[in-house]
Design a protein around this motif. Structure first.
Motif, PDB file in Angstrom:
ATOM      1  N   ILE A   1      25.587  61.922  54.159  1.00 37.77           N
ATOM      2  CA  ILE A   1      25.497  61.242  52.858  1.00 37.77           C
ATOM      3  C   ILE A   1      24.109  61.496  52.251  1.00 37.77           C
ATOM      4  N   ALA A   2      23.067  61.392  53.097  1.00 42.90           N
ATOM      5  CA  ALA A   2      21.696  61.593  52.591  1.00 42.90           C
ATOM      6  C   ALA A   2      21.520  63.012  52.058  1.00 42.90           C
ATOM      7  N   LEU A   3      22.117  64.003  52.714  1.00 46.69           N
ATOM      8  CA  LEU A   3      21.973  65.383  52.246  1.00 46.69           C
ATOM      9  C   LEU A   3      22.670  65.563  50.896  1.00 46.69           C
ATOM     10  N   ARG A   4      23.878  64.976  50.772  1.00 45.58           N
ATOM     11  CA  ARG A   4      24.596  65.079  49.494  1.00 45.58           C
ATOM     12  C   ARG A   4      23.807  64.411  48.371  1.00 45.58           C
ATOM     13  N   GLU A   5      23.227  63.255  48.669  1.00 40.72           N
ATOM     14  CA  GLU A   5      22.469  62.552  47.628  1.00 40.72           C
ATOM     15  C   GLU A   5      21.213  63.331  47.240  1.00 40.72           C
ATOM     16  N   LEU A   6      20.577  63.959  48.234  1.00 46.96           N
ATOM     17  CA  LEU A   6      19.393  64.774  47.922  1.00 46.96           C
ATOM     18  C   LEU A   6      19.786  65.968  47.047  1.00 46.96           C
ATOM     19  N   LYS A   7      20.887  66.604  47.379  1.00 47.21           N
ATOM     20  CA  LYS A   7      21.385  67.733  46.579  1.00 47.21           C
ATOM     21  C   LYS A   7      21.620  67.294  45.127  1.00 47.21           C
ATOM     22  N   GLU A   8      22.249  66.118  44.953  1.00 42.54           N
ATOM     23  CA  GLU A   8      22.544  65.651  43.595  1.00 42.54           C
ATOM     24  C   GLU A   8      21.254  65.353  42.827  1.00 42.54           C
ATOM     25  N   GLU A   9      20.295  64.769  43.529  1.00 42.71           N
ATOM     26  CA  GLU A   9      19.004  64.468  42.905  1.00 42.71           C
ATOM     27  C   GLU A   9      18.292  65.759  42.483  1.00 42.71           C
ATOM     28  N   LEU A  10      18.288  66.758  43.366  1.00 42.38           N
ATOM     29  CA  LEU A  10      17.611  68.022  43.048  1.00 42.38           C
ATOM     30  C   LEU A  10      18.302  68.735  41.889  1.00 42.38           C
ATOM     31  N   GLU A  11      19.623  68.655  41.862  1.00 40.84           N
ATOM     32  CA  GLU A  11      20.366  69.296  40.766  1.00 40.84           C
ATOM     33  C   GLU A  11      19.977  68.679  39.428  1.00 40.84           C
ATOM     34  N   THR A  12      19.880  67.353  39.421  1.00 41.58           N
ATOM     35  CA  THR A  12      19.520  66.663  38.182  1.00 41.58           C
ATOM     36  C   THR A  12      18.104  67.034  37.757  1.00 41.58           C
ATOM     37  N   ASN A  13      17.177  66.996  38.727  1.00 41.48           N
ATOM     38  CA  ASN A  13      15.767  67.259  38.398  1.00 41.48           C
ATOM     39  C   ASN A  13      15.516  68.712  38.032  1.00 41.48           C
ATOM     40  N   ALA A  14      16.143  69.641  38.754  1.00 42.18           N
ATOM     41  CA  ALA A  14      15.893  71.063  38.496  1.00 42.18           C
ATOM     42  C   ALA A  14      16.768  71.583  37.359  1.00 42.18           C
ATOM     43  N   GLY A  15      17.833  70.845  37.044  1.00 43.48           N
ATOM     44  CA  GLY A  15      18.711  71.255  35.950  1.00 43.48           C
ATOM     45  C   GLY A  15      19.574  72.462  36.273  1.00 43.48           C
ATOM     46  N   VAL A  16      19.780  72.720  37.552  1.00 43.07           N
ATOM     47  CA  VAL A  16      20.685  73.819  37.950  1.00 43.07           C
ATOM     48  C   VAL A  16      21.600  73.320  39.067  1.00 43.07           C
ATOM     49  N   PRO A  17      22.801  73.891  39.140  1.00 43.08           N
ATOM     50  CA  PRO A  17      23.688  73.468  40.218  1.00 43.08           C
ATOM     51  C   PRO A  17      23.273  74.046  41.567  1.00 43.08           C
ATOM     52  N   LEU A  18      23.402  73.228  42.608  1.00 39.23           N
ATOM     53  CA  LEU A  18      23.276  73.693  43.998  1.00 39.23           C
ATOM     54  C   LEU A  18      24.664  73.449  44.590  1.00 39.23           C
ATOM     55  N   PRO A  19      25.553  74.417  44.429  1.00 37.57           N
ATOM     56  CA  PRO A  19      26.967  74.093  44.639  1.00 37.57           C
ATOM     57  C   PRO A  19      27.383  73.779  46.067  1.00 37.57           C
ATOM     58  N   LYS A  20      26.580  74.163  47.056  1.00 37.35           N
ATOM     59  CA  LYS A  20      27.130  74.091  48.412  1.00 37.35           C
ATOM     60  C   LYS A  20      26.332  73.210  49.374  1.00 37.35           C
TER      61      LYS A  20
ATOM     62  N   ALA B   1      34.862  66.900  60.513  1.00 35.84           N
ATOM     63  CA  ALA B   1      35.760  66.114  59.651  1.00 35.84           C
ATOM     64  C   ALA B   1      34.946  65.107  58.823  1.00 35.84           C
ATOM     65  N   VAL B   2      33.986  64.453  59.485  1.00 41.16           N
ATOM     66  CA  VAL B   2      33.111  63.500  58.784  1.00 41.16           C
ATOM     67  C   VAL B   2      32.306  64.229  57.706  1.00 41.16           C
ATOM     68  N   ALA B   3      31.794  65.418  58.056  1.00 38.68           N
ATOM     69  CA  ALA B   3      31.003  66.192  57.085  1.00 38.68           C
ATOM     70  C   ALA B   3      31.843  66.533  55.850  1.00 38.68           C
ATOM     71  N   ILE B   4      33.106  66.909  56.073  1.00 35.37           N
ATOM     72  CA  ILE B   4      33.981  67.253  54.941  1.00 35.37           C
ATOM     73  C   ILE B   4      34.237  66.019  54.082  1.00 35.37           C
ATOM     74  N   GLU B   5      34.438  64.874  54.730  1.00 36.64           N
ATOM     75  CA  GLU B   5      34.630  63.634  53.959  1.00 36.64           C
ATOM     76  C   GLU B   5      33.416  63.340  53.081  1.00 36.64           C
ATOM     77  N   GLU B   6      32.228  63.797  53.514  1.00 37.43           N
ATOM     78  CA  GLU B   6      30.999  63.525  52.752  1.00 37.43           C
ATOM     79  C   GLU B   6      30.570  64.700  51.874  1.00 37.43           C
ATOM     80  N   GLY B   7      31.415  65.728  51.757  1.00 40.40           N
ATOM     81  CA  GLY B   7      31.133  66.771  50.770  1.00 40.40           C
ATOM     82  C   GLY B   7      30.790  68.150  51.305  1.00 40.40           C
ATOM     83  N   ALA B   8      30.898  68.378  52.615  1.00 45.62           N
ATOM     84  CA  ALA B   8      30.597  69.712  53.148  1.00 45.62           C
ATOM     85  C   ALA B   8      31.464  70.774  52.476  1.00 45.62           C
ATOM     86  N   THR B   9      30.853  71.914  52.146  1.00 48.03           N
ATOM     87  CA  THR B   9      31.632  73.048  51.650  1.00 48.03           C
ATOM     88  C   THR B   9      31.650  74.175  52.668  1.00 48.03           C
TER      89      THR B   9
END
Ligand SMILES: *Cc1c(COP(=O)(O)O)cnc(C)c1O
Length: 238
Positions: A180-199, A209-217
């Motif tokens: 969850i913390a990694l996904r939230e950091l990714k979302e924060e960086l995307e907002t701040n840098a203004g570019v997508p970090l898709p994966k 399975a837990v990782a996929i539930e939390e957004g693993a690609t």
């Protein structure tokens, strides 16, 4: 050929479990990539997995990877998932499409420079030491916030997103807060840098399975496909 049958069955089961986790999370199964982690396994074992339809493989040691990869079909795709020393960048770059373990700005600069010399455009993940473990490689979240702009400016690197290896615990639920913390950091960086970090590269045999539930690609699965590893082959200096 018992080994080949086991691998085919294991792969089918892992793919089913990936699909199940995606369904539970309301996600599209096709956006989740399975990396078969083949470290320590010889070429014939990897060939059995390839014959069962697996095409993406992960290795964690440069010396082992550069010996094995040329023995196998050029149709396979290879990812480096283990720590990369700066003096090994030139050796490994021609063999892999993707590096999951960019863990400092200095390493990123080195990969960018050598990729330029070799005419390559590697895909990379930025590895995050999300739990602040002293023994682990990776950017701290604070470093990554400070360095994301120069990292994204590197011409040769296609930054796909973030990667994490959480502290190991056999209970997969204990991995969840880190994912969850990694996904939230990714979302924060995307907002701040203004570019997508898709994966997000996260999840191993016991907790994908837990990782996929939390957004693993991208999940990196070894033991559940190939069985338990024996002694790891270590190259000098790794
Ligand atoms: C070995 C390894 C894996 C796979 O671990 P398993 O528990 O065998 O699935 C995943 N990621 C990294 C970085 C590894 O070194």
């Amino acid at each position: 050929m018992e080994v080949a049958t086991d691998i085919a069955e294991n792969l089918a089961r892992v793919r089913d479990e990936i699909a199940g986790a995606a369904l539970r999370a309301g996600r599209d199964n096709s956006e989740i990539e399975l990396i078969a982690v083949s470290k320590t396994w010889p070429a014939e074992v990897i060939r059995a997995a390839a014959a069962a339809g697996q095409s993406i493989f992960g290795e964690n040691k440069v010396q082992e990877a550069i010996v094995k990869i040329p023995m196998l079909s050029t149709r396979l795709e290879w990812h480096l998932i283990g720590h990369l020393q700066k003096n090994k960048v030139r050796k490994i770059l021609p063999f892999v499409s993707t590096i999951h373990s960019i863990d400092s700005l200095e390493l990123a600069l080195q990969v960018d420079r050598i990729a330029g010399e070799l005419g390559l455009f590697p895909k990379v993940y930025l590895e995050v030491n999300i739990a602040g473990e002293g023994s682990k490689h990776g950017f701290s979240p604070g470093e990554l916030r400070a360095e994301i702009d120069p990292l994204l400016d590197l011409d040769r690197l296609e930054v796909l997103g973030l990667m994490v290896i959480p502290p190991f615990d056999p209970d997969p639920e204990l991995s969840r807060p880190h994912y969850i913390a990694l996904r939230e950091l990714k979302e924060e960086l995307e907002t701040n840098a203004g570019v997508p970090l898709p994966k997000l590269s996260m999840g191993m045999s016991h907790d994908f399975a837990v990782a996929i539930e939390e957004g693993a690609t991208s999940v990196r699965v070894g033991t559940a496909i190939f069985g338990k590893r024996k002694n790891t082959i270590r190259a000098p200096g790794e």
